[in-house]
Design a protein around this motif. Structure first.
Motif, short mmCIF file in Angstrom:
data_model
loop_
_atom_site.label_atom_id
_atom_site.label_comp_id
_atom_site.label_asym_id
_atom_site.label_seq_id
_atom_site.Cartn_x
_atom_site.Cartn_y
_atom_site.Cartn_z
N ALA B 213 48.75 -72.18 78.74
CA ALA B 213 47.62 -71.44 79.31
C ALA B 213 46.40 -71.32 78.39
CB ALA B 213 48.09 -70.07 79.77
N PRO B 214 46.58 -70.84 77.13
CA PRO B 214 45.39 -70.68 76.28
C PRO B 214 44.64 -71.99 76.07
CG PRO B 214 47.33 -69.77 75.23
CD PRO B 214 47.81 -70.51 76.42
N LEU B 219 40.13 -75.50 77.28
CA LEU B 219 39.67 -76.79 77.76
C LEU B 219 38.68 -76.60 78.91
CD1 LEU B 219 40.59 -79.62 76.82
CD2 LEU B 219 41.83 -79.77 78.99
N TRP B 220 39.05 -75.67 79.79
CA TRP B 220 38.20 -75.38 80.94
C TRP B 220 36.84 -74.87 80.48
CZ3 TRP B 220 37.67 -76.53 85.78
CH2 TRP B 220 36.91 -75.73 86.62
N GLY B 221 36.88 -73.96 79.50
CA GLY B 221 35.62 -73.43 78.97
C GLY B 221 34.76 -74.52 78.37
N VAL B 228 27.16 -77.55 81.59
CA VAL B 228 25.89 -76.84 81.51
C VAL B 228 24.92 -77.60 80.60
CG1 VAL B 228 24.77 -74.76 80.65
CG2 VAL B 228 26.83 -74.58 82.03
N ALA B 229 25.45 -78.05 79.45
CA ALA B 229 24.60 -78.77 78.51
C ALA B 229 24.08 -80.05 79.14
CB ALA B 229 25.39 -79.09 77.24
N ALA B 230 24.95 -80.73 79.88
CA ALA B 230 24.54 -81.97 80.51
C ALA B 230 23.46 -81.70 81.54
CB ALA B 230 25.74 -82.64 81.17
N ALA B 231 23.63 -80.61 82.31
CA ALA B 231 22.63 -80.28 83.32
C ALA B 231 21.29 -80.00 82.67
CB ALA B 231 23.09 -79.06 84.12
#
Lengths: 236, 417
Positions: B213-214, B219-221, B228-231
Motif C-alpha cells: 500500500a505505501p 507511486l500514485w502521488g 501536473v508537471a507535464a500539463a
C-alpha cells in the motif's frame, strides 16, 4: 475633460504604483509634459513596484491620489485590490481618504470589476492620453468617479441595463435608474462629462453625482454578474 | 495572425511544417466504433485486405484447435485501439445490424459445438463439464466487465464515464468471474475443505496489500505530480509558441519599420488587440453574432488606416442580413471618421430587446449633410439608404467638436424577449 473640475490651491499629491519601471518613467514624463502648459496640478511624491512597498509608501506619504496598476507582484496575489485593502482607513493631511485610480492595460471585465469593488474610484486603461489622465486624477482627488467608455459598457452589461432592466427607485442597488442608464450610455458613446451634461440638460455636478452613484452600486451590489466576476478572477 | 486555439501543427513555424503522412500500404489496425461486437475481425480484415468472413472463419477454426482463436481474439480486442471517429458516410446502422446477426449466429454455433462436446465425449477436444462451466462463467463475467472498460475507452477507466450503469456492469462481471473461479477451485471438493485454503489465501492477500500500500500510494502521488508537471510544460510551450508567432514577430517588424510612426502604431495596436483577445476571451465560439461582426469591422478599419477606434459593445444577437447591413453601414461611418475627422474615434453599439443602436463619434470639423453634393454616394447611400432599406434609420448629427453618426435597427422579428 479639458477643464479642471475645481481650482486647487496646492498640487495633488500622487503616488504611482506599477511593476514596470519603464511605464512609471513614461507616465511621469508624460504628465510633467502635459502639466507644463497648465501649471503644476499634480506632484509625484512616491512610486512603488509591488504590493508591500506600495502599502508602506502610501502609509508614509498619505497622498491624495494613488495611480494603481491592477496586476502587481506581492501581497496575497490580488494585485491592486491588496494595496487598496492594505491602505484601508489611511487619510491625507487634511482628513480626506486616500483615493485610488486604477490604471491598467487589462480591460478584462473581471479585473475592472474586482478593482472597483475593492474600492478604486475609477478605472482607466494605459492608452489614455496624458491630458485626460490629469483630468481623471483631478476628478478622483475631488472624490468623483472616473468612468471610461469601456467601463460604462461593462456597467450597462453587468446591471442588465442594456437589456432594458431599469430600477423602480434610485436607491435600488442591483439595477441602474433610468437617468443613470442614460449617463452611462453617453459615456460609453465617448462623451465627456461636460457633453453629457449638455446633452441631458443637467449640470456637470449632477452628472458627477449620477456617476458616483453608479460607482457605489458597482461596489455594493450583490448582482450575480458582479460577484461572479469578482470571485472568478483568473490569474493569467 | 494565428489564433491561439488553432491546432498545434498549424501554429508552428515554417520549419515545422508537417510532412505529408506517408501513404500507408495498409489501413491502420483500428476497430470501428459502430456495431455490437468489438470489431476485431473487421479490423483485421480491413488491415490485411481480406474478407471479413474469411477472418471470422479462421478465428472459429483456431478456437477449436486448443482455443488459440479465443486467446488471439481476446488479445487483439484488448490491444487494438478504437478508431477516432466514425468515418464520413459509413452506413453504420446497416453495418451494426449485420454485425448483430453475425454475433447471434456465431454465439449459436459456439453453443451448439459446446453442447456437442459435452454430450458426446471424444468429439474435438475433450472437456469436462466441471471445468467448462466455471470457465464459461468466468469468460462471461470478464466479457461483461471488460466490455464496459472498452466503452469507457480504457484510458478514462470509469471516472465519470457512464456513472451507475458502468459500475453495475463491472460489479456484475467481477462477481460472475469470482463465482466461476470459486467453482473451478472447489470442483469436486466440499466447501469446508476449501475453507482453510481460502482463509490462508485471504491472509496472504491482506498481508501483501499492507506491504504494497505505501509504495502504491507513493507511486500514485508521483504519477499525479508528473502529470501536473507535464500539463504545465505543455501550457508553457503553448504560450511560448503563441508569443513567438505573434509578439516577437511584431516586435521584429516594429524594429524594422521604426522610422514610420504610422505603421508602428498600427502594428502595436493590432498586436495589442490580438494578445488581449488571446488572454481574456478564451476560445472563440462561432463568429456568427452581431457583436463579433461589428468588432471585426472596427478592427478592420483600424488596420486599414492605423487610427485607433474605441469600440464598446453591450449585448448580442444572432447575425442576420439586417445586422449585416448595420455593420456595413457602421464600417462606412468609421471609414469616414478616420479619413476626414480627428481622433479619438469612439463607437458604441447597444444590442438590446428594443433594437440595435450604434453610434460612431469623431472629433473632426464635422460636415453638413445638405452641403454634400448629390452625387457623393458615401454617406447617403452606404449609411442612410442602407439603414432605411433594412427597416432601420440613420442620422448624422453635427456637434460642437465633431460628428456623430447614429444607426438604429428594430428588434428581430419573433424575438421573444
Amino acid at each position: 475633460m479639458t477643464t479642471p473640475p475645481t481650482a486647487r490651491s496646492t498640487p495633488i499629491r500622487v503616488v504611482l504604483v506599477d511593476d514596470h519601471r519603464m511605464f512609471r518613467t513614461g507616465v511621469r514624463a508624460e504628465l510633467t509634459e502635459a502639466m507644463a502648459a497648465g501649471g503644476p496640478v499634480c506632484e509625484f511624491v512616491g512610486e512603488a513596484p509591488d504590493v508591500d512597498t506600495a502599502v508602506s509608501v502610501i502609509r508614509t506619504e498619505t497622498p491624495d491620489v494613488v495611480l494603481l496598476d491592477v496586476h502587481l507582484p506581492g501581497g496575497s496575489g490580488n494585485g491592486g485590490g491588496d494595496v487598496i485593502r492594505g491602505c484601508a482607513g489611511v487619510e491625507t493631511a487634511d482628513g480626506t481618504p486616500v483615493r485610488f485610480l486604477a490604471l491598467s492595460v487589462s480591460d478584462a471585465a473581471e479585473d475592472v470589476i474586482a478593482t472597483i469593488r475593492a474600492g478604486a474610484r475609477g478605472y482607466v486603461t494605459k492608452t489614455i492620453t496624458a491630458r485626460d489622465l490629469v483630468t481623471a486624477i483631478q476628478r478622483v482627488a475631488d472624490g468623483d468617479a472616473v468612468f471610461s467608455p469601456r467601463l460604462a459598457g461593462f456597467v450597462l452589461d453587468a446591471f442588465g441595463a442594456a437589456a432594458g432592466e431599469i430600477a423602480e427607485v434610485d436607491e435600488e442597488l442591483d439595477r441602474l435608474s433610468a437617468r443613470e442608464r442614460e449617463v452611462m450610455r453617453l459615456i460609453a458613446r465617448g462623451y465627456q462629462y461636460k457633453e453629457v451634461a449638455k446633452e441631458l440638460f443637467i449640470s456637470v455636478k449632477t452628472v458627477e453625482t449620477h456617476v458616483s452613484s453608479v460607482l457605489r452600486k458597482l461596489q455594493l451590489s450583490s448582482r450575480h454578474e458582479l460577484t461572479a466576476w469578482a470571485m472568478g478572477r483568473r490569474l493569467v | 495572425m494565428p489564433t491561439p486555439y488553432q491546432p498545434a501543427a498549424t501554429r508552428l513555424g515554417p520549419e515545422a511544417v508537417p510532412e505529408p503522412a506517408p501513404v500507408s500500404a495498409r489501413p491502420p489496425l483500428v476497430r470501428s466504433r459502430a456495431g455490437w461486437t468489438p470489431g476485431v475481425c473487421a479490423a483485421i480484415a480491413r488491415h490485411l485486405g481480406v474478407s471479413v468472413t474469411a477472418v471470422r472463419l479462421a478465428v472459429v477454426v483456431l478456437a477449436f484447435s486448443g482455443g488459440a482463436g479465443i486467446a488471439a481474439y481476446g488479445f487483439l480486442w484488448a490491444l487494438t485501439p478504437l478508431e477516432d471517429v466514425a468515418p464520413e458516410g459509413e452506413p453504420s446502422a446497416l453495418w451494426s445490424d449485420r454485425r448483430r446477426s453475425v454475433l447471434v449466429i456465431v454465439g449459436g454455433v459456439v453453443l451448439v459445438v459446446v453442447g456437442l462436446a459435452l454430450s458426446v465425449p471424444g468429439v474435438g477436444v475433450t472437456v469436462r463439464s466441471s471445468v467448462l462451466v466455471p470457465a464459461f462463467v468466468i469468460g462471461v463475467g470478464a466479457v461483461v466487465a471488460w466490455s464496459n472498460l472498452d466503452e469507457a475507452q480504457r484510458g478514462r477507466w470509469l471516472a465519470g464515464g457512464r456513472g451507475g450503469v458502468g459500475w453495475v456492469r463491472v460489479a456484475l462481471g467481477t462477481a460472475l468471474a469470482l463465482v466461476g473461479i470459486l467453482v473451478l477451485v472447489t470442483r469436486g471438493n466440499s466447501v469446508s475443505e476449501v475453507w482453510d485454503a481460502l482463509l490462508s489465501a485471504v491472509a496472504v492477500l491482506l498481508g501483501t496489500l499492507f506491504l504494497v500500500a505505501p509504495w502504491a500510494v507513493q507511486l500514485w502521488g508521483d504519477l499525479r505530480r508528473e502529470q501536473v508537471a507535464a500539463a504545465r510544460a505543455t501550457e508553457r510551450a503553448d504560450i511560448a509558441a503563441h508569443l513567438h508567432d505573434s509578439v516577437l514577430q511584431t516586435l521584429a517588424l516594429i524594429q524594422r519599420q521604426s522610422g514610420d510612426p504610422a505603421s508602428v502604431t498600427r502594428l502595436a495596436r493590432a498586436q495589442e488587440r490580438e494578445l488581449r483577445s488571446w488572454l481574456y476571451d478564451g476560445p472563440q465560439g462561432s463568429q456568427e453574432s452581431l457583436a463579433a461582426a461589428v468588432t471585426e469591422v472596427a478592427h478592420e478599419v483600424e488596420d486599414l488606416h492605423g487610427v485607433p477606434v474605441d469600440l464598446v459593445v453591450t449585448g448580442d444577437r444572432p447575425f442576420e442580413q439586417h445586422g449585416s447591413a448595420l455593420s456595413r453601414a457602421m464600417r462606412e461611418a468609421l471609414l469616414n471618421a478616420v479619413r476626414h475627422a480627428a481622433p479619438p474615434i469612439t463607437a458604441y453599439v447597444e444590442i438590446g430587446p428594443s433594437g440595435v443602436e450604434a453610434f460612431v463619434r469623431d472629433r473632426g470639423e464635422g460636415f453638413d449633410l445638405d452641403a454634400v453634393p448629390e452625387d457623393r454616394l458615401g454617406v447617403r447611400q452606404s449609411v442612410l439608404g442602407r439603414m432605411e432599406r433594412h427597416g432601420g434609420a440613420a442620422r448624422v448629427r453635427r456637434r460642437e467638436d465633431g460628428t456623430e453618426v447614429e444607426l438604429r435597427l428594430p428588434p428581430l422579428e419573433g424575438d421573444p424577449s
